[in-house]
Design a protein around this motif. Structure first.
Motif, PDB file in Angstrom:
ATOM      1  N   SER A  45      -4.987   0.870   3.789  1.00  6.39           N
ATOM      2  CA  SER A  45      -5.350  -0.431   3.714  1.00  6.39           C
ATOM      3  C   SER A  45      -6.688  -0.080   4.282  1.00  6.39           C
ATOM      4  CB  SER A  45      -4.680  -1.667   4.544  1.00  6.39           C
ATOM      5  OG  SER A  45      -4.836  -0.650   5.822  1.00  6.39           O
TER       6      SER A  45
ATOM      7  N   THR B  19       0.862  -0.903   0.102  1.00  5.91           N
ATOM      8  CA  THR B  19       0.013  -0.083   0.207  1.00  5.91           C
ATOM      9  C   THR B  19       0.785   1.154  -0.408  1.00  5.91           C
ATOM     10  OG1 THR B  19      -0.156  -0.108   2.692  1.00  5.91           O
ATOM     11  CG2 THR B  19      -2.082  -1.426   1.399  1.00  5.91           C
TER      12      THR B  19
ATOM     13  N   ARG C 206       3.863  12.272  16.074  1.00  2.00           N
ATOM     14  CA  ARG C 206       2.327  11.571  15.709  1.00  2.00           C
ATOM     15  C   ARG C 206       1.600  12.052  17.112  1.00  2.00           C
ATOM     16  NH1 ARG C 206       0.016   7.559  12.098  1.00  2.00           N
ATOM     17  NH2 ARG C 206      -1.562   6.669  13.602  1.00  2.00           N
TER      18      ARG C 206
ATOM     19  N   HIS D 130       1.750  -5.385  12.428  1.00  2.00           N
ATOM     20  CA  HIS D 130       1.224  -6.124  11.505  1.00  2.00           C
ATOM     21  C   HIS D 130       2.038  -8.207  11.544  1.00  2.00           C
ATOM     22  CE1 HIS D 130       1.436  -1.880   9.593  1.00  2.00           C
ATOM     23  NE2 HIS D 130       0.818  -2.577   8.479  1.00  2.00           N
TER      24      HIS D 130
ATOM     25  N   GLU E  97     -14.007   5.818  17.675  1.00  2.00           N
ATOM     26  CA  GLU E  97     -13.236   4.759  16.723  1.00  2.00           C
ATOM     27  C   GLU E  97     -12.414   4.626  15.915  1.00  2.00           C
ATOM     28  OE1 GLU E  97     -14.060   2.299  18.287  1.00  2.00           O
ATOM     29  OE2 GLU E  97     -16.094   2.258  19.186  1.00  2.00           O
TER      30      GLU E  97
ATOM     31  N   ASN F 208      -3.591   9.018  18.783  1.00  2.00           N
ATOM     32  CA  ASN F 208      -3.603   8.168  17.151  1.00  2.00           C
ATOM     33  C   ASN F 208      -2.676   6.388  17.308  1.00  2.00           C
ATOM     34  OD1 ASN F 208      -3.983   7.701  14.378  1.00  2.00           O
ATOM     35  ND2 ASN F 208      -3.062   9.208  13.517  1.00  2.00           N
TER      36      ASN F 208
ATOM     37  N   GLY G 235      -7.591   8.450  13.891  1.00  2.00           N
ATOM     38  CA  GLY G 235      -6.797   8.938  13.056  1.00  2.00           C
ATOM     39  C   GLY G 235      -7.294   9.289  11.609  1.00  2.00           C
ATOM     40  N   GLN G 236      -8.661   9.224  11.322  1.00  2.00           N
ATOM     41  CA  GLN G 236      -9.251   9.786  10.677  1.00  2.00           C
ATOM     42  C   GLN G 236      -9.898  11.251  10.053  1.00  2.00           C
ATOM     43  OE1 GLN G 236      -9.135   7.661   7.662  1.00  2.00           O
ATOM     44  NE2 GLN G 236      -7.693   6.972   9.313  1.00  2.00           N
TER      45      GLN G 236
HETATM   46  O1  TXA Z   1      -1.710   0.309   4.411  1.00  2.00           O
HETATM   47  C1  TXA Z   1      -1.855   0.837   5.577  1.00  2.00           C
HETATM   48  O2  TXA Z   1      -2.540   0.434   6.559  1.00  2.00           O
HETATM   49  C2  TXA Z   1      -0.428   1.342   6.144  1.00  2.00           C
HETATM   50  C3  TXA Z   1       0.662   0.504   6.262  1.00  2.00           C
HETATM   51  C4  TXA Z   1       2.082   0.783   6.565  1.00  2.00           C
HETATM   52  O3  TXA Z   1       0.162  -0.919   5.981  1.00  2.00           O
HETATM   53  N1  TXA Z   1      -0.247   1.703   7.320  1.00  2.00           N
HETATM   54  C5  TXA Z   1      -1.178   2.862   7.787  1.00  2.00           C
HETATM   55  O4  TXA Z   1      -1.035   3.613   8.948  1.00  2.00           O
HETATM   56  O5  TXA Z   1      -1.782   3.595   7.117  1.00  2.00           O
HETATM   57  P1  TXA Z   1      -1.251   4.953   9.348  1.00  2.00           P
HETATM   58  O6  TXA Z   1      -1.003   4.744  11.226  1.00  2.00           O
HETATM   59  O7  TXA Z   1      -1.109   6.285   8.454  1.00  2.00           O
HETATM   60  O8  TXA Z   1      -2.793   4.708   9.628  1.00  2.00           O
HETATM   61  C6  TXA Z   1      -3.491   3.372  10.754  1.00  2.00           C
HETATM   62  C7  TXA Z   1      -4.926   3.740  10.978  1.00  2.00           C
HETATM   63  C8  TXA Z   1      -4.935   5.513  11.892  1.00  2.00           C
HETATM   64  O9  TXA Z   1      -6.274   6.250  10.900  1.00  2.00           O
HETATM   65  C9  TXA Z   1      -5.808   5.073  13.233  1.00  2.00           C
HETATM   66  O10 TXA Z   1      -5.871   5.781  13.647  1.00  2.00           O
HETATM   67  C10 TXA Z   1      -6.497   3.715  12.529  1.00  2.00           C
HETATM   68  O11 TXA Z   1      -5.784   3.148  12.148  1.00  2.00           O
HETATM   69  N2  TXA Z   1      -6.194   2.595  13.692  1.00  2.00           N
HETATM   70  C11 TXA Z   1      -4.867   1.957  14.451  1.00  2.00           C
HETATM   71  N3  TXA Z   1      -5.374   1.511  15.617  1.00  2.00           N
HETATM   72  C12 TXA Z   1      -7.369   0.975  15.750  1.00  2.00           C
HETATM   73  C13 TXA Z   1      -8.244   0.576  16.380  1.00  2.00           C
HETATM   74  N4  TXA Z   1      -7.781  -0.350  17.233  1.00  2.00           N
HETATM   75  N5  TXA Z   1      -9.164   1.657  16.083  1.00  2.00           N
HETATM   76  C14 TXA Z   1      -9.801   2.425  15.418  1.00  2.00           C
HETATM   77  N6  TXA Z   1      -9.014   2.433  14.676  1.00  2.00           N
HETATM   78  C15 TXA Z   1      -7.715   2.499  14.190  1.00  2.00           C
END
Ligand code: TXA
Ligand code: MG
Length: 321
Positions: free
Chosen positions: A183, A36, A59, A68, A230, A63, A233-234
């Motif tokens: 993703s 991705t 960060r 993985h 929920e 968030n 990060g969005q």
């Molecule tokens: O494609 C991807 O998902 C990439 C590659 C590196 O794997 N990773 C990625 O990570 O996009 P990041 O941190 O940019 O985005 C992760 C998102 C954030 O919006 C975060 O809030 C959400 O996943 N997230 C993580 N844990 C969560 C949880 N327990 N409940 C809801 N959202 C969660």
């Protein structure tokens, strides 16, 4: 902020992957290719290593990060796995789907990974370099996108260095990312509901229809993402190129860098044939080019809101916010 590091960028051959594994084992930070976007990886079972990710990216600590894993069996160690999770994983892992599940009690994960939530986001990536790395290290890897918080996501090793050089130990160069947008994030709730938290390469509605014979929208208990607690990060503003972005532009002003699509040419074109998969793969590259250009503003052609076009438009709206 931690002291300045020397960041080495290395082509991801077997020797480099072994070296990356050793750095991660000692709690270091390594940017890794996935199918991705590039991720900034650290061991997910170490509070110090996870804290270093937040520090390097700047960060916000509310968030949470994606964990993985090698496969579904590995995912079971950290989550309250379910039949639905099993079905979904069997159809899409390894691949660009992140599954949010209730956190397993006593799961060997640093608290900061989930930012104190009682759920965990799990993904088994398909990229051969990440698979090899996960098989070598044994522990799960926490990895957000490898960019300074809020900035454009990286789809090449060069994009990573542009914002994280001097802040991390190593960049494993695996070439340009194939799919180009992050993703899909799907939350599977304990009462059976499916919730799409972030659109991406996997179409959640089509997946539900494939597994259960009915689309997600046909279900009464489907929740639409509120985007508040929920999916912390969005946030509205994300993927920001540092200058104003105008969407749905069919004509361009002289001071605008134009990101075109299909027959709307542009300074950078997402896909001349109007192919959305290609457009997704090129999106962040065009945004990086637009950010680096001398033009003070950016205009983007309309992108159809279907298939992965939903994910492209979601990212563009946040880039423009
Ligand atoms: O494609 C991807 O998902 C990439 C590659 C590196 O794997 N990773 C990625 O990570 O996009 P990041 O941190 O940019 O985005 C992760 C998102 C954030 O919006 C975060 O809030 C959400 O996943 N997230 C993580 N844990 C969560 C949880 N327990 N409940 C809801 N959202 C969660
Ligand atoms: Mg990100």
């Amino acid at each position: 902020m931690s002291g300045k590091k020397v960041t080495q960028t290395v082509w991801a051959d077997a020797t480099a992957i072994a070296q990356a594994a050793a750095i991660l084992d000692q709690g270091g930070l390594v940017a890794v290719p996935t199918e991705t976007v590039y991720g900034l990886a650290a061991r997910a079972d170490s509070a110090e290593a996870v804290a270093a990710i937040y520090a390097a990216k700047g960060r916000p600590d509310f968030n949470p990060l994606i964990v993985h894993v090698r496969d579904a069996d590995h995912a079971r160690q950290f989550s309250q796995w379910s039949d639905a999770a099993d079905l979904v994983a069997r159809h899409n892992w390894p691949g660009p789907l992140t599954i949010v599940l209730p956190l397993r009690e006593g799961a060997p994960l640093a608290r900061a990974v989930t930012a104190g939530l009682d759920t965990v986001a799990l993904r088994c990536p398909a990229h051969p370099v990440m698979q090899q790395l996960l098989a070598t290290v044994g522990f799960p890897l926490a990895a957000p996108s490898a960019n300074v918080s809020g900035y454009i996501s990286p789809t090449t090793a060069g994009h990573v260095s542009a914002t994280l050089d001097g802040r991390i130990d190593m960049v494993l160069d695996g070439g340009p990312a194939r799919s180009g947008v992050e993703s899909t994030i799907l939350a599977l709730r304990t009462h059976g509901a499916w919730e799409e938290l972030r659109p991406g390469p996997i179409d959640v509605d089509a997946l539900h229809r494939h597994i259960y014979g009915v689309g997600l929208s046909d279900r009464a208990d489907t929740e639409t993402s509120s985007g508040t607690i929920e999916a912390p990060g969005q946030m509205a503003s994300h993927y920001a190129p540092g200058k104003p972005v105008r969407l749905g532009a069919t004509e361009v002003a002289p001071d605008e860098f134009y990101i075109g699509f299909h027959d709307l040419g542009g300074d950078c074109n997402l896909s001349r044939s109007g192919e959305l998969g290609t457009a997704a793969a090129r999106l962040y590259d065009c945004l990086h080019e637009a950010a680096a250009s001398e033009k003070p503003r950016i205009a983007v052609a309309p992108i159809p809101e279907n298939g992965i076009g939903r994910a492209i438009n979601d990212r563009l709206r946040r880039a423009a916010a």
